[in-house]
Design a protein around this motif. Sequence first.
Motif: not given
Length: 70
Positions: A10-11, A41-46, A48-49
Amino acid sequence: MKKNMGNLDRLLRFVLAVAAVALYYFEVVSGTLGIAVMVLAAAFLLTSFVGFCPLYLPFGLNTCKVKQAE
C-alpha cells in the motif's frame, strides 16, 4: 471485501501515485501519456486506501499478513 494488500504494498502504491502526479504537474509527461499516468495514479491511490487490488484475485496474490475473519 477482504483486504489483499499488505502495508508495504500500500505504501509503495501511494508513493508511486504521488510521483506520477508530480511528473504530470511539472509537465514531465503530458498529452495521452500524461492522462494514462494520471489514471494509473488514481487507481494506485484508490487501491492503496482501500487495501484491495482486484488484479490480485485471478493470480491468487495476497500480500496482507493479517488473518481476517470471514
